[in-house]
Design a protein around this motif. Sequence first.
Motif, PDB file in Angstrom:
ATOM      1  N   GLY A  54      32.723  79.304  42.384  1.00 44.13           N
ATOM      2  CA  GLY A  54      32.464  78.597  43.628  1.00 44.13           C
ATOM      3  C   GLY A  54      32.461  77.092  43.477  1.00 44.13           C
ATOM      4  O   GLY A  54      31.745  76.389  44.194  1.00 44.13           O
ATOM      5  N   VAL A  55      33.277  76.592  42.566  1.00 46.45           N
ATOM      6  CA  VAL A  55      33.368  75.161  42.287  1.00 46.45           C
ATOM      7  C   VAL A  55      34.587  74.578  43.001  1.00 46.45           C
ATOM      8  O   VAL A  55      35.664  75.173  42.979  1.00 46.45           O
ATOM      9  N   GLN A  56      34.433  73.417  43.619  1.00 44.37           N
ATOM     10  CA  GLN A  56      35.549  72.752  44.278  1.00 44.37           C
ATOM     11  C   GLN A  56      36.484  72.163  43.222  1.00 44.37           C
ATOM     12  O   GLN A  56      36.044  71.444  42.323  1.00 44.37           O
ATOM     13  N   ALA A  57      37.778  72.462  43.347  1.00 43.94           N
ATOM     14  CA  ALA A  57      38.764  72.020  42.360  1.00 43.94           C
ATOM     15  C   ALA A  57      39.521  70.800  42.872  1.00 43.94           C
ATOM     16  O   ALA A  57      39.988  70.773  44.016  1.00 43.94           O
ATOM     17  N   GLY A  58      39.626  69.802  42.026  1.00 44.31           N
ATOM     18  CA  GLY A  58      40.366  68.599  42.386  1.00 44.31           C
ATOM     19  C   GLY A  58      41.334  68.196  41.302  1.00 44.31           C
ATOM     20  O   GLY A  58      41.277  68.685  40.169  1.00 44.31           O
ATOM     21  N   ALA A  59      42.242  67.286  41.652  1.00 44.18           N
ATOM     22  CA  ALA A  59      43.249  66.800  40.711  1.00 44.18           C
ATOM     23  C   ALA A  59      42.708  65.601  39.928  1.00 44.18           C
ATOM     24  O   ALA A  59      42.018  64.743  40.485  1.00 44.18           O
ATOM     25  N   HIS A  60      43.069  65.568  38.655  1.00 41.56           N
ATOM     26  CA  HIS A  60      42.640  64.487  37.755  1.00 41.56           C
ATOM     27  C   HIS A  60      43.888  63.883  37.105  1.00 41.56           C
ATOM     28  O   HIS A  60      44.146  64.069  35.911  1.00 41.56           O
ATOM     29  N   PRO A  61      44.689  63.164  37.898  1.00 42.47           N
ATOM     30  CA  PRO A  61      45.939  62.611  37.378  1.00 42.47           C
ATOM     31  C   PRO A  61      45.709  61.324  36.601  1.00 42.47           C
ATOM     32  O   PRO A  61      44.729  60.600  36.836  1.00 42.47           O
ATOM     33  N   GLY A  62      46.622  61.020  35.677  1.00 42.79           N
ATOM     34  CA  GLY A  62      46.487  59.795  34.902  1.00 42.79           C
ATOM     35  C   GLY A  62      47.815  59.381  34.320  1.00 42.79           C
ATOM     36  O   GLY A  62      48.858  59.986  34.597  1.00 42.79           O
ATOM     37  N   TYR A  63      47.781  58.346  33.514  1.00 41.89           N
ATOM     38  CA  TYR A  63      49.010  57.926  32.837  1.00 41.89           C
ATOM     39  C   TYR A  63      49.552  59.091  32.004  1.00 41.89           C
ATOM     40  O   TYR A  63      48.791  59.760  31.294  1.00 41.89           O
ATOM     41  N   PRO A  64      50.861  59.356  32.073  1.00 44.00           N
ATOM     42  CA  PRO A  64      51.439  60.467  31.305  1.00 44.00           C
ATOM     43  C   PRO A  64      51.604  60.080  29.838  1.00 44.00           C
ATOM     44  O   PRO A  64      52.702  59.802  29.360  1.00 44.00           O
ATOM     45  N   ASP A  65      50.503  60.090  29.134  1.00 45.63           N
ATOM     46  CA  ASP A  65      50.449  59.593  27.758  1.00 45.63           C
ATOM     47  C   ASP A  65      49.512  60.482  26.960  1.00 45.63           C
ATOM     48  O   ASP A  65      48.353  60.149  26.732  1.00 45.63           O
ATOM     49  N   ARG A  66      50.015  61.646  26.546  1.00 46.48           N
ATOM     50  CA  ARG A  66      49.180  62.597  25.813  1.00 46.48           C
ATOM     51  C   ARG A  66      48.704  62.026  24.477  1.00 46.48           C
ATOM     52  O   ARG A  66      47.601  62.311  24.027  1.00 46.48           O
ATOM     53  N   ARG A  67      49.567  61.227  23.851  1.00 52.03           N
ATOM     54  CA  ARG A  67      49.218  60.704  22.526  1.00 52.03           C
ATOM     55  C   ARG A  67      47.915  59.916  22.568  1.00 52.03           C
ATOM     56  O   ARG A  67      47.089  59.994  21.653  1.00 52.03           O
ATOM     57  N   ASN A  68      47.720  59.153  23.633  1.00 53.20           N
ATOM     58  CA  ASN A  68      46.513  58.334  23.773  1.00 53.20           C
ATOM     59  C   ASN A  68      45.543  58.904  24.794  1.00 53.20           C
ATOM     60  O   ASN A  68      44.604  58.225  25.200  1.00 53.20           O
ATOM     61  N   PHE A  69      45.769  60.156  25.222  1.00 52.62           N
ATOM     62  CA  PHE A  69      44.889  60.862  26.159  1.00 52.62           C
ATOM     63  C   PHE A  69      44.665  60.055  27.435  1.00 52.62           C
ATOM     64  O   PHE A  69      43.601  60.096  28.039  1.00 52.62           O
ATOM     65  N   GLY A  70      45.679  59.309  27.840  1.00 49.78           N
ATOM     66  CA  GLY A  70      45.576  58.554  29.077  1.00 49.78           C
ATOM     67  C   GLY A  70      44.575  57.421  29.045  1.00 49.78           C
ATOM     68  O   GLY A  70      44.187  56.903  30.098  1.00 49.78           O
ATOM     69  N   ARG A  71      44.172  57.002  27.866  1.00 51.23           N
ATOM     70  CA  ARG A  71      43.144  55.962  27.755  1.00 51.23           C
ATOM     71  C   ARG A  71      43.707  54.589  27.394  1.00 51.23           C
ATOM     72  O   ARG A  71      42.967  53.670  27.072  1.00 51.23           O
ATOM     73  N   LEU A  72      45.035  54.475  27.479  1.00 53.92           N
ATOM     74  CA  LEU A  72      45.697  53.197  27.232  1.00 53.92           C
ATOM     75  C   LEU A  72      46.457  52.811  28.498  1.00 53.92           C
ATOM     76  O   LEU A  72      47.275  53.580  29.005  1.00 53.92           O
ATOM     77  N   ARG A  73      46.175  51.630  29.031  1.00 53.16           N
ATOM     78  CA  ARG A  73      46.851  51.206  30.256  1.00 53.16           C
ATOM     79  C   ARG A  73      48.328  50.965  29.974  1.00 53.16           C
ATOM     80  O   ARG A  73      48.694  50.274  29.015  1.00 53.16           O
ATOM     81  N   LEU A  74      49.183  51.550  30.805  1.00 53.21           N
ATOM     82  CA  LEU A  74      50.618  51.405  30.667  1.00 53.21           C
ATOM     83  C   LEU A  74      51.145  50.421  31.699  1.00 53.21           C
ATOM     84  O   LEU A  74      50.679  50.387  32.843  1.00 53.21           O
ATOM     85  N   ASP A  75      52.132  49.650  31.305  1.00 52.73           N
ATOM     86  CA  ASP A  75      52.730  48.662  32.192  1.00 52.73           C
ATOM     87  C   ASP A  75      53.896  49.308  32.937  1.00 52.73           C
ATOM     88  O   ASP A  75      55.019  49.308  32.463  1.00 52.73           O
ATOM     89  N   TRP A  76      53.593  49.876  34.097  1.00 52.70           N
ATOM     90  CA  TRP A  76      54.589  50.583  34.900  1.00 52.70           C
ATOM     91  C   TRP A  76      54.790  49.877  36.224  1.00 52.70           C
ATOM     92  O   TRP A  76      53.816  49.348  36.792  1.00 52.70           O
ATOM     93  N   PRO A  77      56.014  49.893  36.772  1.00 50.03           N
ATOM     94  CA  PRO A  77      56.204  49.420  38.148  1.00 50.03           C
ATOM     95  C   PRO A  77      55.316  50.235  39.084  1.00 50.03           C
ATOM     96  O   PRO A  77      55.219  51.459  38.955  1.00 50.03           O
ATOM     97  N   LEU A  78      54.664  49.564  40.022  1.00 51.68           N
ATOM     98  CA  LEU A  78      53.650  50.219  40.834  1.00 51.68           C
ATOM     99  C   LEU A  78      54.217  51.372  41.655  1.00 51.68           C
ATOM    100  O   LEU A  78      53.586  52.435  41.755  1.00 51.68           O
ATOM    101  N   ASP A  79      55.372  51.202  42.256  1.00 51.53           N
ATOM    102  CA  ASP A  79      55.954  52.279  43.055  1.00 51.53           C
ATOM    103  C   ASP A  79      56.198  53.522  42.204  1.00 51.53           C
ATOM    104  O   ASP A  79      55.927  54.649  42.623  1.00 51.53           O
ATOM    105  N   SER A  80      56.703  53.317  40.997  1.00 53.18           N
ATOM    106  CA  SER A  80      56.974  54.435  40.096  1.00 53.18           C
ATOM    107  C   SER A  80      55.685  55.114  39.670  1.00 53.18           C
ATOM    108  O   SER A  80      55.611  56.354  39.588  1.00 53.18           O
ATOM    109  N   LEU A  81      54.650  54.322  39.410  1.00 55.38           N
ATOM    110  CA  LEU A  81      53.362  54.888  39.011  1.00 55.38           C
ATOM    111  C   LEU A  81      52.774  55.743  40.128  1.00 55.38           C
ATOM    112  O   LEU A  81      52.268  56.846  39.881  1.00 55.38           O
TER     113      LEU A  81
END
Length: 243
Positions: A54-81
Motif C-alpha cells: 500500500g505504498v505510493q510509487a513514484g519515479a526517481h530519475p537522475g543523470y544516466p551515470d551508473r558509474r557514479n550512481f548519479g552523484r556527479l553533475r553532468l554538463d548536458w544541454p538543458l532541453d536534452s536533459l
Amino acid sequence: MLINCDMGESYGPWEKGADEAVMPLIDWANIACGGHAGDPDTMARTLSLAVEHGVQAGAHPGYPDRRNFGRLRLDWPLDSLVREIQAQIGALGAVAAALGTRLHHVKPHGALYLAMMNDDRLLMRLAEGVAAVDSSLIFVLQATPDRERHAAMLAHTGLLLAFEAFADRAYASDGRLQPRSMRGAVLSDHDAVAGHVANLVGGFVETPEGRLTVQAETLCVHGDNPSAREVLRRIRELVPRGG
C-alpha cells in the motif's frame, strides 16, 4: 508527516538497498528509472512490492551515470536533459501500467536534485517537463528557506508540490544539504537520527550556524544507507502512519 525512501536501485546481479525489509515501513517509494540505477526487472519487482504494502510509487530519475550512481553533475544541454528525465519517467510509468498501477510522484535523484535546488532555471524546466508528461504527478523538492518562492515560481505548472526534509542527512547553514563528501553529512547513528527527526517534526533543523525553520510534508530516508531499516524503525516510533 509521510516517509519517502529511494528504492529500486539494484541492477542485474548487483544488489543495493534492502527494499523488501524497508517497504513496509514507508509511505512513498521513489523508484530508480534506469538512469543512475535500476532496470526493468527491478522496476517491476519494486513496483509490485509497493502495491503489496500500500505504498505510493513514484519515479526517481537522475543523470544516466551508473558509474557514479548519479552523484556527479553532468554538463548536458538543458532541453536534452529534460527529455532524458521524461524518458526515464515514461519507462517506469510503462512498467507500472503493465502491472495495473500508476505513478504518484516524481523526485529527481542525487546530483540532479542538488543542482535543481541551486539553479532556478533547471528547477523550473524539470517541473515543466514533469507536468508535460503528467500534470497529476506530485513533484518533490527540498523544503528550504526559499519554499514560498519556489512554490510561486512553479505555480504555472499546475503540479502539486511536496516539500521534503531529510532524516539521515546533515544540513548546511543555507538550509540545503551538506555535500556527501563532508564528514558527518550522512547520519547513520540511530540516536543522532532520532534527535534530528524530532527537530524536523518540530519544524526546524540545526545547522553549523544555528537553527533554521523547515516546513516539510515528507521525510526522506535513503535506501542505500546501511542503517536504513533500523533508522526507519526508529523514525516510525516518532512519526507513526497518519501522524
